[in-house]
Design a protein around this motif. Structure first.
Motif, PDB file in Angstrom:
ATOM      1  N   ALA A  12       0.834  -1.205   0.000  1.00  0.00           N
ATOM      2  CA  ALA A  12       0.000   0.000   0.000  1.00  0.00           C
ATOM      3  C   ALA A  12       0.866   1.252   0.000  1.00  0.00           C
ATOM      4  CB  ALA A  12      -0.945  -0.001   1.199  1.00  0.00           C
ATOM      5  N   ASP A  13       1.966   1.240   0.765  1.00  0.00           N
ATOM      6  CA  ASP A  13       2.870   2.396   0.805  1.00  0.00           C
ATOM      7  C   ASP A  13       3.451   2.676  -0.575  1.00  0.00           C
ATOM      8  OD1 ASP A  13       2.438   2.772   3.481  1.00  0.00           O
ATOM      9  OD2 ASP A  13       4.302   1.793   4.135  1.00  0.00           O
ATOM     10  N   GLY A  14       3.843   1.613  -1.285  1.00  0.00           N
ATOM     11  CA  GLY A  14       4.427   1.796  -2.611  1.00  0.00           C
ATOM     12  C   GLY A  14       3.438   2.368  -3.605  1.00  0.00           C
ATOM     13  N   LEU A  15       2.224   1.831  -3.604  1.00  0.00           N
ATOM     14  CA  LEU A  15       1.201   2.336  -4.517  1.00  0.00           C
ATOM     15  C   LEU A  15       0.759   3.744  -4.131  1.00  0.00           C
ATOM     16  CD1 LEU A  15      -0.945  -0.915  -4.915  1.00  0.00           C
ATOM     17  CD2 LEU A  15       0.520   0.141  -6.647  1.00  0.00           C
ATOM     18  N   ARG A  16       0.677   4.004  -2.824  1.00  0.00           N
ATOM     19  CA  ARG A  16       0.296   5.344  -2.354  1.00  0.00           C
ATOM     20  C   ARG A  16       1.295   6.385  -2.840  1.00  0.00           C
ATOM     21  NH1 ARG A  16       0.739   4.389   2.487  1.00  0.00           N
ATOM     22  NH2 ARG A  16      -1.374   3.666   2.979  1.00  0.00           N
ATOM     23  N   THR A  17       2.573   6.055  -2.777  1.00  0.00           N
ATOM     24  CA  THR A  17       3.607   6.978  -3.238  1.00  0.00           C
ATOM     25  C   THR A  17       3.457   7.259  -4.728  1.00  0.00           C
ATOM     26  OG1 THR A  17       5.166   6.251  -1.537  1.00  0.00           O
ATOM     27  CG2 THR A  17       6.097   7.321  -3.481  1.00  0.00           C
ATOM     28  N   GLN A  18       3.161   6.222  -5.507  1.00  0.00           N
ATOM     29  CA  GLN A  18       2.975   6.420  -6.944  1.00  0.00           C
ATOM     30  C   GLN A  18       1.787   7.328  -7.237  1.00  0.00           C
ATOM     31  OE1 GLN A  18       3.489   2.977  -9.615  1.00  0.00           O
ATOM     32  NE2 GLN A  18       3.911   1.755  -7.772  1.00  0.00           N
ATOM     33  N   THR A  20       0.408   9.683  -5.040  1.00  0.00           N
ATOM     34  CA  THR A  20       0.613  11.044  -4.532  1.00  0.00           C
ATOM     35  C   THR A  20       1.678  11.804  -5.315  1.00  0.00           C
ATOM     36  OG1 THR A  20       2.157  10.198  -2.855  1.00  0.00           O
ATOM     37  CG2 THR A  20      -0.156  10.461  -2.199  1.00  0.00           C
ATOM     38  N   THR A  21       2.601  11.093  -5.955  1.00  0.00           N
ATOM     39  CA  THR A  21       3.625  11.767  -6.756  1.00  0.00           C
ATOM     40  C   THR A  21       3.202  11.944  -8.210  1.00  0.00           C
ATOM     41  OG1 THR A  21       4.742   9.662  -7.207  1.00  0.00           O
ATOM     42  CG2 THR A  21       5.508  10.939  -5.297  1.00  0.00           C
ATOM     43  N   GLY A  22       2.044  11.396  -8.578  1.00  0.00           N
ATOM     44  CA  GLY A  22       1.544  11.573  -9.930  1.00  0.00           C
ATOM     45  C   GLY A  22       1.996  10.527 -10.924  1.00  0.00           C
ATOM     46  N   ARG A  23       2.763   9.532 -10.469  1.00  0.00           N
ATOM     47  CA  ARG A  23       3.155   8.467 -11.402  1.00  0.00           C
ATOM     48  C   ARG A  23       1.926   7.673 -11.847  1.00  0.00           C
ATOM     49  NH1 ARG A  23       7.832   4.929  -8.969  1.00  0.00           N
ATOM     50  NH2 ARG A  23       7.419   3.835 -10.944  1.00  0.00           N
ATOM     51  N   LEU A  24       0.998   7.499 -10.913  1.00  0.00           N
ATOM     52  CA  LEU A  24      -0.320   6.961 -11.254  1.00  0.00           C
ATOM     53  C   LEU A  24      -1.299   8.123 -11.170  1.00  0.00           C
ATOM     54  CD1 LEU A  24      -0.334   3.583  -9.256  1.00  0.00           C
ATOM     55  CD2 LEU A  24      -0.341   3.850 -11.749  1.00  0.00           C
ATOM     56  N   LYS A  25      -1.942   8.443 -12.276  1.00  0.00           N
ATOM     57  CA  LYS A  25      -2.758   9.656 -12.343  1.00  0.00           C
ATOM     58  C   LYS A  25      -4.236   9.353 -12.091  1.00  0.00           C
ATOM     59  CE  LYS A  25       0.477  11.745 -15.600  1.00  0.00           C
ATOM     60  NZ  LYS A  25       1.133  12.459 -14.489  1.00  0.00           N
ATOM     61  N   ALA A  26      -4.958  10.403 -11.690  1.00  0.00           N
ATOM     62  CA  ALA A  26      -6.391  10.274 -11.426  1.00  0.00           C
ATOM     63  C   ALA A  26      -7.107   9.702 -12.643  1.00  0.00           C
ATOM     64  CB  ALA A  26      -6.982  11.632 -11.054  1.00  0.00           C
ATOM     65  N   GLY A  27      -7.943   8.700 -12.422  1.00  0.00           N
ATOM     66  CA  GLY A  27      -8.670   8.054 -13.494  1.00  0.00           C
ATOM     67  C   GLY A  27      -7.928   6.906 -14.147  1.00  0.00           C
ATOM     68  N   LEU A  59      -8.183   6.667  -1.997  1.00  0.00           N
ATOM     69  CA  LEU A  59      -7.205   6.890  -3.070  1.00  0.00           C
ATOM     70  C   LEU A  59      -7.536   6.109  -4.325  1.00  0.00           C
ATOM     71  CD1 LEU A  59      -3.834   6.910  -1.081  1.00  0.00           C
ATOM     72  CD2 LEU A  59      -5.076   8.859  -2.037  1.00  0.00           C
ATOM     73  N   ILE A  60      -8.149   4.946  -4.181  1.00  0.00           N
ATOM     74  CA  ILE A  60      -8.527   4.153  -5.340  1.00  0.00           C
ATOM     75  C   ILE A  60      -9.958   3.677  -5.160  1.00  0.00           C
ATOM     76  CG2 ILE A  60      -6.140   3.375  -5.705  1.00  0.00           C
ATOM     77  CD1 ILE A  60      -7.017   0.612  -4.675  1.00  0.00           C
ATOM     78  N   GLU A  61     -10.562   3.254  -6.254  1.00  0.00           N
ATOM     79  CA  GLU A  61     -11.892   2.654  -6.195  1.00  0.00           C
ATOM     80  C   GLU A  61     -11.923   1.450  -7.110  1.00  0.00           C
ATOM     81  OE1 GLU A  61     -15.031   5.125  -7.636  1.00  0.00           O
ATOM     82  OE2 GLU A  61     -13.809   6.000  -9.222  1.00  0.00           O
ATOM     83  N   LYS A  62     -12.692   0.467  -6.701  1.00  0.00           N
ATOM     84  CA  LYS A  62     -12.829  -0.750  -7.496  1.00  0.00           C
ATOM     85  C   LYS A  62     -14.140  -0.699  -8.245  1.00  0.00           C
ATOM     86  CE  LYS A  62     -12.245  -5.748  -7.254  1.00  0.00           C
ATOM     87  NZ  LYS A  62     -11.782  -6.869  -6.398  1.00  0.00           N
ATOM     88  N   VAL A  63     -14.081  -0.791  -9.550  1.00  0.00           N
ATOM     89  CA  VAL A  63     -15.275  -0.785 -10.398  1.00  0.00           C
ATOM     90  C   VAL A  63     -15.528  -2.217 -10.839  1.00  0.00           C
ATOM     91  CG1 VAL A  63     -16.348   0.110 -12.488  1.00  0.00           C
ATOM     92  CG2 VAL A  63     -14.752   1.546 -11.178  1.00  0.00           C
ATOM     93  N   HIS A  64     -16.681  -2.730 -10.469  1.00  0.00           N
ATOM     94  CA  HIS A  64     -16.986  -4.137 -10.734  1.00  0.00           C
ATOM     95  C   HIS A  64     -16.855  -4.453 -12.225  1.00  0.00           C
ATOM     96  CE1 HIS A  64     -18.710  -8.082 -10.066  1.00  0.00           C
ATOM     97  NE2 HIS A  64     -19.584  -7.851 -11.036  1.00  0.00           N
ATOM     98  N   GLY A  65     -16.087  -5.478 -12.511  1.00  0.00           N
ATOM     99  CA  GLY A  65     -15.917  -5.929 -13.883  1.00  0.00           C
ATOM    100  C   GLY A  65     -14.893  -5.154 -14.693  1.00  0.00           C
ATOM    101  N   LYS A  66     -14.347  -4.082 -14.107  1.00  0.00           N
ATOM    102  CA  LYS A  66     -13.393  -3.250 -14.851  1.00  0.00           C
ATOM    103  C   LYS A  66     -12.022  -3.170 -14.184  1.00  0.00           C
ATOM    104  CE  LYS A  66     -16.855  -0.313 -17.053  1.00  0.00           C
ATOM    105  NZ  LYS A  66     -17.326   1.093 -17.299  1.00  0.00           N
ATOM    106  N   GLY A  67     -11.962  -3.238 -12.867  1.00  0.00           N
ATOM    107  CA  GLY A  67     -10.680  -3.181 -12.183  1.00  0.00           C
ATOM    108  C   GLY A  67     -10.602  -2.061 -11.171  1.00  0.00           C
ATOM    109  N   ASN A  68      -9.374  -1.761 -10.741  1.00  0.00           N
ATOM    110  CA  ASN A  68      -9.123  -0.730  -9.739  1.00  0.00           C
ATOM    111  C   ASN A  68      -8.594   0.537 -10.410  1.00  0.00           C
ATOM    112  OD1 ASN A  68      -9.460  -2.251  -7.035  1.00  0.00           O
ATOM    113  ND2 ASN A  68      -8.134  -3.605  -8.231  1.00  0.00           N
ATOM    114  N   PHE A  69      -9.126   1.677 -10.010  1.00  0.00           N
ATOM    115  CA  PHE A  69      -8.776   2.950 -10.622  1.00  0.00           C
ATOM    116  C   PHE A  69      -8.366   3.972  -9.569  1.00  0.00           C
ATOM    117  CE2 PHE A  69     -11.491   0.805 -13.575  1.00  0.00           C
ATOM    118  CZ  PHE A  69     -11.062   1.176 -14.837  1.00  0.00           C
ATOM    119  N   VAL A  70      -7.445   4.854  -9.941  1.00  0.00           N
ATOM    120  CA  VAL A  70      -7.067   5.966  -9.067  1.00  0.00           C
ATOM    121  C   VAL A  70      -8.228   6.953  -9.044  1.00  0.00           C
ATOM    122  CG1 VAL A  70      -5.423   7.818  -8.648  1.00  0.00           C
ATOM    123  CG2 VAL A  70      -4.640   5.661  -9.652  1.00  0.00           C
TER     124      VAL A  70
END
Length: 226
Positions: A12-18, A20-27, A59-70
């Motif tokens: 969780a710490d590793g993904l959270r860092t990605q 909050t630093t913008g490596r993983l972007k909203a959406g 920080l993330i949400e799970k959409v049924h049938g589609k996966g996890n999104f920022v």
């Protein structure tokens, strides 16, 4: 000896860092759960426990049938003086139902069993995202006069606030994880005759809600004499 964090916290710490630093972007969609589990060399169960931590933080949400999104940044709702305020553009959908007082509504409104009531089911949205849920109950002889949040003649209001897990219905309506706490507010409004004119049950997702309490202190006139 240094304590070692459970693997779910490390992931969780590793993904959270990605995030909050913008490596993983909203959406943006996260890699699939099997791919992430293979990347971190953990079981799918451990990986899902790590994702649940991020879901609970909003920080993330799970959409049924589609996966996890920022998740996109959420605007906060503030509950103060019996009202919800937000700096976001919100829209409210209202469903009205006539019913008879039963169960907890009898004691909440102080009415006999089977007293005619009107329920206002209010779901607030920011864009397409549900933001808050409210169930407002009013004696039917008052409901036709005005919408509940425009009610006049209220002498006293009592708020009971607690944090708890959402019910399945609340989690579904608000599109939140069952692991995310909701702020549950029960507000009873009383007129100058002592009659309960409205009972409101508000449910706010814990990742976007805060309660603000304001106390006005008045000086004791006698204590200032001398």
């Amino acid at each position: 000896m240094d304590s070692v964090l459970p693997l779910r916290h490390t992931i969780a710490d590793g993904l959270r860092t990605q995030i909050t630093t913008g490596r993983l972007k909203a959406g943006e969609r996260l890699p699939s759960e099997p791919s992430l589990a293979a990347q971190y060399k953990v079981s799918t169960t451990t990986l899902r426990n790590a994702l649940a931590l991020l879901q609970a933080e909003g920080l993330i949400e799970k959409v049924h049938g589609k996966g996890n999104f920022v998740r996109h940044p959420l605007r906060r709702l503030t509950y103060t003086r019996g009202r919800l305020t937000s700096d976001a553009d919100l829209r409210v959908t209202i469903r009205t139902t006539n019913l008879l007082a039963r169960g907890d509504l009898i004691s909440l409104l102080g009415v006999p069993s089977r007293t005619p009531l009107t329920e206002f089911l209010c779901l607030t949205h920011q864009g397409e995202r549900p933001h808050s849920l409210a169930r407002i109950y009013v004696p039917r002889d008052l409901a036709s006069a005005q919408l509940p949040w425009r009610r006049s003649g209220v002498e006293e209001s009592r708020d009971q606030i607690r944090a708890r897990p959402p019910t399945p219905e609340e989690a579904s309506s608000l599109r939140i994880s069952s692991t995310l706490a909701v702020l549950s507010i029960t507000r009873v409004s009383i007129d100058n005759t002592g009659r309960v004119v409205e009972a409101a049950l508000l449910f706010l997702p814990g990742d976007r809600a805060e309660a603000l309490f304001i106390t006005h202190h008045t000086a004791n006139a006698k204590g200032q004499e001398g």
